[in-house]
Scaffold this motif. Structure first.
Motif, short mmCIF file in Angstrom:
data_model
loop_
_atom_site.label_atom_id
_atom_site.label_comp_id
_atom_site.label_asym_id
_atom_site.label_seq_id
_atom_site.Cartn_x
_atom_site.Cartn_y
_atom_site.Cartn_z
N SER A 5 -6.02 -16.89 0.07
CA SER A 5 -5.59 -16.12 -1.09
C SER A 5 -6.67 -15.16 -1.57
CB SER A 5 -5.22 -17.08 -2.23
OG SER A 5 -6.33 -17.87 -2.56
N LYS A 6 -7.84 -15.19 -0.93
CA LYS A 6 -8.95 -14.39 -1.43
C LYS A 6 -9.31 -13.20 -0.56
CE LYS A 6 -9.38 -16.87 -4.99
NZ LYS A 6 -8.94 -16.30 -6.25
N TRP A 7 -8.69 -13.11 0.59
CA TRP A 7 -9.06 -12.04 1.52
C TRP A 7 -8.88 -10.67 0.89
CZ3 TRP A 7 -12.22 -11.65 5.18
CH2 TRP A 7 -12.21 -10.56 6.03
N ALA A 8 -7.79 -10.48 0.15
CA ALA A 8 -7.54 -9.18 -0.49
C ALA A 8 -8.64 -8.85 -1.49
CB ALA A 8 -6.18 -9.18 -1.19
N ASN A 9 -9.12 -9.87 -2.20
CA ASN A 9 -10.19 -9.65 -3.18
C ASN A 9 -11.47 -9.17 -2.50
OD1 ASN A 9 -8.35 -10.72 -4.88
ND2 ASN A 9 -9.68 -12.26 -5.78
N ILE A 10 -11.77 -9.79 -1.34
CA ILE A 10 -12.97 -9.41 -0.60
C ILE A 10 -12.84 -7.95 -0.14
CG2 ILE A 10 -14.33 -9.81 1.50
CD1 ILE A 10 -13.58 -12.81 1.21
N GLN A 11 -11.69 -7.61 0.41
CA GLN A 11 -11.48 -6.24 0.89
C GLN A 11 -11.59 -5.25 -0.26
OE1 GLN A 11 -7.71 -6.81 2.99
NE2 GLN A 11 -8.76 -6.12 4.81
N HIS A 12 -11.01 -5.64 -1.40
CA HIS A 12 -11.02 -4.75 -2.57
C HIS A 12 -12.47 -4.51 -3.00
CE1 HIS A 12 -9.39 -2.82 -6.08
NE2 HIS A 12 -10.20 -3.51 -6.85
N ARG A 13 -13.25 -5.58 -3.03
CA ARG A 13 -14.64 -5.50 -3.45
C ARG A 13 -15.43 -4.61 -2.49
NH1 ARG A 13 -17.39 -10.91 -5.56
NH2 ARG A 13 -15.53 -10.76 -6.82
N LYS A 14 -15.05 -4.64 -1.23
CA LYS A 14 -15.76 -3.84 -0.23
C LYS A 14 -15.25 -2.39 -0.20
CE LYS A 14 -18.51 -6.77 1.99
NZ LYS A 14 -19.93 -6.54 2.14
N GLY A 15 -14.26 -2.08 -1.02
CA GLY A 15 -13.74 -0.72 -1.06
C GLY A 15 -13.01 -0.31 0.19
N ARG A 16 -12.42 -1.30 0.87
CA ARG A 16 -11.77 -0.99 2.15
C ARG A 16 -10.32 -0.60 1.97
NH1 ARG A 16 -14.56 -5.72 4.53
NH2 ARG A 16 -16.29 -4.86 5.71
N GLN A 17 -9.78 -0.81 0.79
CA GLN A 17 -8.32 -0.69 0.66
C GLN A 17 -7.79 0.72 0.94
OE1 GLN A 17 -7.55 -2.58 -3.17
NE2 GLN A 17 -6.58 -4.22 -2.08
N ASP A 18 -8.46 1.73 0.39
CA ASP A 18 -7.96 3.10 0.58
C ASP A 18 -7.98 3.49 2.05
OD1 ASP A 18 -7.45 3.33 -2.06
OD2 ASP A 18 -9.27 4.42 -2.55
N ALA A 19 -9.09 3.15 2.71
CA ALA A 19 -9.22 3.51 4.12
C ALA A 19 -8.14 2.84 4.96
CB ALA A 19 -10.59 3.09 4.62
N ALA A 20 -7.76 1.63 4.56
CA ALA A 20 -6.78 0.88 5.36
C ALA A 20 -5.34 1.14 4.94
CB ALA A 20 -7.08 -0.62 5.24
N ARG A 21 -5.16 1.98 3.91
CA ARG A 21 -3.83 2.13 3.32
C ARG A 21 -2.79 2.69 4.31
NH1 ARG A 21 -2.80 0.41 -0.97
NH2 ARG A 21 -1.12 0.93 -2.40
N SER A 22 -3.15 3.78 4.99
CA SER A 22 -2.18 4.40 5.90
C SER A 22 -1.87 3.46 7.06
CB SER A 22 -2.70 5.74 6.42
OG SER A 22 -3.84 5.53 7.21
N LYS A 23 -2.87 2.70 7.48
CA LYS A 23 -2.65 1.72 8.56
C LYS A 23 -1.69 0.63 8.08
CE LYS A 23 -6.16 1.21 11.46
NZ LYS A 23 -5.70 1.52 12.82
N LEU A 24 -1.89 0.18 6.84
CA LEU A 24 -1.01 -0.85 6.27
C LEU A 24 0.41 -0.32 6.16
CD1 LEU A 24 -0.60 -3.60 4.81
CD2 LEU A 24 -1.14 -2.41 2.68
N PHE A 25 0.57 0.93 5.70
CA PHE A 25 1.90 1.53 5.58
C PHE A 25 2.62 1.53 6.93
CE2 PHE A 25 1.54 4.40 1.55
CZ PHE A 25 1.22 3.28 0.80
N SER A 26 1.89 1.89 8.00
CA SER A 26 2.55 1.97 9.31
C SER A 26 2.93 0.58 9.81
CB SER A 26 1.68 2.72 10.32
OG SER A 26 0.55 1.96 10.65
N LYS A 27 2.13 -0.43 9.48
CA LYS A 27 2.47 -1.81 9.89
C LYS A 27 3.70 -2.31 9.13
CE LYS A 27 -2.17 -2.93 11.42
NZ LYS A 27 -3.22 -3.91 11.58
N LEU A 28 3.76 -2.01 7.85
CA LEU A 28 4.92 -2.43 7.05
C LEU A 28 6.18 -1.69 7.51
CD1 LEU A 28 3.14 -2.52 3.58
CD2 LEU A 28 4.06 -4.50 4.78
N ALA A 29 6.02 -0.41 7.86
CA ALA A 29 7.16 0.38 8.36
C ALA A 29 7.65 -0.18 9.70
CB ALA A 29 6.75 1.85 8.52
#
Length: 246
Positions: A5-29
């Motif tokens: 349940s904490k992985w998202a928090n770690i990524q958020h803290r590392k500022g990785r979310q924006d960089a991974a956003r388009s990749k996440l969108f394509s996986k969800l699509a």
């Protein structure tokens, strides 16, 4: 602090979310396209598609991207994806499950295997670690929907099995086959959930020190970077002190 349940928090803290956003969108699509191709293109008649669309909306995927992914499933040129699960051990003996959707099994298997090896883990056979996890439905609600007792009562009435309330919100768990039903029942009582999806819930966790956590993060980040990999689950646990030091 349980890892799943904490992985998202770690990524958020590392500022990785924006960089991974388009990749996440394509996986969800991709998940939406596969779900629509396997069943009905109408989310109301296709539980898997409904959950995939819900998850995409919870991650702020634009409506036109969702609609395009559904339309893509109906075209004659829609790619055909295989769903594959890989299992292995990461640094520190942490159990890791990798879920992938691929149009080329050999490519994906080769990439996943080499990533495990490079990052200090090893890939096992299917079934080598999944026995340490339970396949569950998970529905997430923010804390504001009600106190623990209110949510617990609503969850039990909806047919759920368990509720875990933390500072991040309420996580409601149910049998994997009941997810659509429980999610719908909860909506009538608590309103729209933040997320409803199938997860691998660890039965036990392995605690990691700072060095072990950094190595594991490298493995998971590299795996998640692969376009064929949909999601990665690991049964790590990390203390608040280690979390603060990351």
């Amino acid at each position: 602090m349980a890892g799943h349940s904490k992985w998202a928090n770690i990524q958020h803290r590392k500022g990785r979310q924006d960089a991974a956003r388009s990749k996440l969108f394509s996986k969800l699509a991709k998940e939406i396209t596969v779900a629509a191709k396997m069943g009905d293109p109408d989310p109301d008649k296709n539980p898997r598609l409904r959950l995939a669309v819900k998850e995409a909306k919870s991650q702020s995927v634009p409506k036109d991207v969702i609609d395009r992914a559904i339309k893509k499933s109906q075209g004659g040129d829609a790619e055909s994806y295989d769903e594959i699960r890989y299992e292995g051990y990461g640094p520190g003996g942490v159990a890791v499950i990798v879920e992938a959707m691929t149009d080329n099994r050999n490519r994906t298997a080769s990439t996943v295997r080499s990533t495990f090896t490079k990052c200090g883990g090893n890939l096992g056979e299917t079934g080598s670690v999944s026995f340490m996890f339970d396949r569950k439905g998970q529905v997430l609600y923010p804390l504001e929907v009600g106190d623990e007792d209110t949510v617990m009562m609503a969850a039990l009435e909806a047919g759920a099995e368990d509720v875990e309330t933390t500072e991040d919100g309420h996580a409601i768990f149910c049998a994997d086959t009941d997810l659509n039903e429980v999610s719908n029942a909860l909506e009538t009582q608590l309103g729209e959930s933040e997320s409803a999806k199938l997860i691998w819930k660890p039965q036990t966790t392995t605690e990691l020190d700072l060095e072990g956590m950094e190595k594991l993060m490298k493995l998971i980040d590299t795996l998640e970077d692969d376009d064929d990999v949909q999601r990665v689950t690991a049964n790590f646990e990390v203390s608040d002190e280690v979390m603060a030091a990351l």
